[in-house]
Design a protein around this motif. Structure first.
Motif, short mmCIF file in Angstrom:
data_model
loop_
_atom_site.label_atom_id
_atom_site.label_comp_id
_atom_site.label_asym_id
_atom_site.label_seq_id
_atom_site.Cartn_x
_atom_site.Cartn_y
_atom_site.Cartn_z
N ALA A 88 0.90 -1.18 -0.04
CA ALA A 88 -0.21 -0.09 -0.02
C ALA A 88 1.02 1.37 -0.08
O ALA A 88 0.62 2.10 -0.57
N THR A 89 1.91 1.12 0.80
CA THR A 89 2.89 2.38 0.68
C THR A 89 3.38 2.52 -0.41
O THR A 89 3.75 3.61 -1.10
N VAL A 91 2.09 2.01 -3.57
CA VAL A 91 1.27 2.54 -4.38
C VAL A 91 1.24 3.93 -4.12
O VAL A 91 1.06 4.95 -5.39
N VAL A 92 1.04 4.47 -2.84
CA VAL A 92 0.88 5.70 -2.30
C VAL A 92 2.18 6.45 -3.04
O VAL A 92 2.37 7.87 -3.43
N LEU A 93 3.45 5.98 -2.64
CA LEU A 93 4.75 6.61 -2.94
C LEU A 93 4.71 6.76 -4.38
O LEU A 93 5.30 7.85 -5.07
N ALA A 95 2.52 7.12 -6.47
CA ALA A 95 1.70 8.25 -7.04
C ALA A 95 1.95 9.60 -6.84
O ALA A 95 2.23 10.63 -7.68
N VAL A 96 2.65 9.82 -5.64
CA VAL A 96 2.95 10.98 -4.97
C VAL A 96 4.57 11.56 -5.59
O VAL A 96 4.76 12.48 -6.19
N ILE A 102 -3.11 5.83 -9.84
CA ILE A 102 -3.43 4.90 -9.14
C ILE A 102 -4.81 4.30 -9.79
O ILE A 102 -5.72 4.85 -10.19
N GLY A 107 -5.43 0.42 -6.67
CA GLY A 107 -6.16 1.27 -5.63
C GLY A 107 -6.87 0.10 -4.65
O GLY A 107 -6.86 0.36 -3.42
N ALA A 110 -4.49 -1.93 -2.47
CA ALA A 110 -3.92 -1.01 -1.47
C ALA A 110 -5.13 -1.14 -0.38
O ALA A 110 -4.72 -1.24 0.91
#
Length: 130
Positions: A88-89, A91-93, A95-96, A102, A107, A110
């Motif tokens: 999950a981390t 996926v977020v990293l 994207a950011v 995502i 998504g 995650a």
């Protein structure tokens, strides 16, 4: 998660370098034969080999040494939950930091991981059962 629980006990007796060497060597022994049978899937040029060395040393060896060092002071259950949060981390990293979109599958994956971790965190401990 299984590796984290096994490594937790070993991290108190062995150095992070020894644990990293052991796990890396285990991976090499298990993955090298099939890789040699299949053949190289990447061009063997200097930039590609340099990138592979970087990925092997920085993102694997150094990261695992720090991970095993952290296991010495982190309770096994906490370490296991943090390990489960890794996808999950990522996926977020992505994207950011990399402006990766995502997707529905990433998504949803995650969200499922976060839901599972939340359920595990809220569930009563096995040790507190009568």
């Amino acid at each position: 998660a299984g590796s984290t629980l096994i490594s937790r006990g070993l991290s108190g007796r062995l150095s992070p370098q020894a644990l990293t060497a052991g796990t890396t060597l285990s991976g090499l022994v298990l993955l090298l034969p099939p890789a040699l049978m299949i053949g190289a899937a990447v061009p063997l040029t200097a930039p590609v080999l340099g990138g592979l060395v970087y990925l092997g040393l920085v993102t694997t060896v150094i990261a695992y040494m720090l991970f095993y060092l952290g296991l010495r002071t982190t309770p096994g259950g906490v370490a296991m939950v943090l390990t489960l949060l890794e996808p999950a981390t990522a996926v977020v990293l992505a994207a950011v930091l990399l402006a990766e979109p995502i997707t529905l599958s990433s998504g949803s994956g995650a969200l499922l991981v976060l839901t599972a971790v939340a359920v595990l965190s809220l569930a009563p401990s096995v040790s507190s059962a009568p």
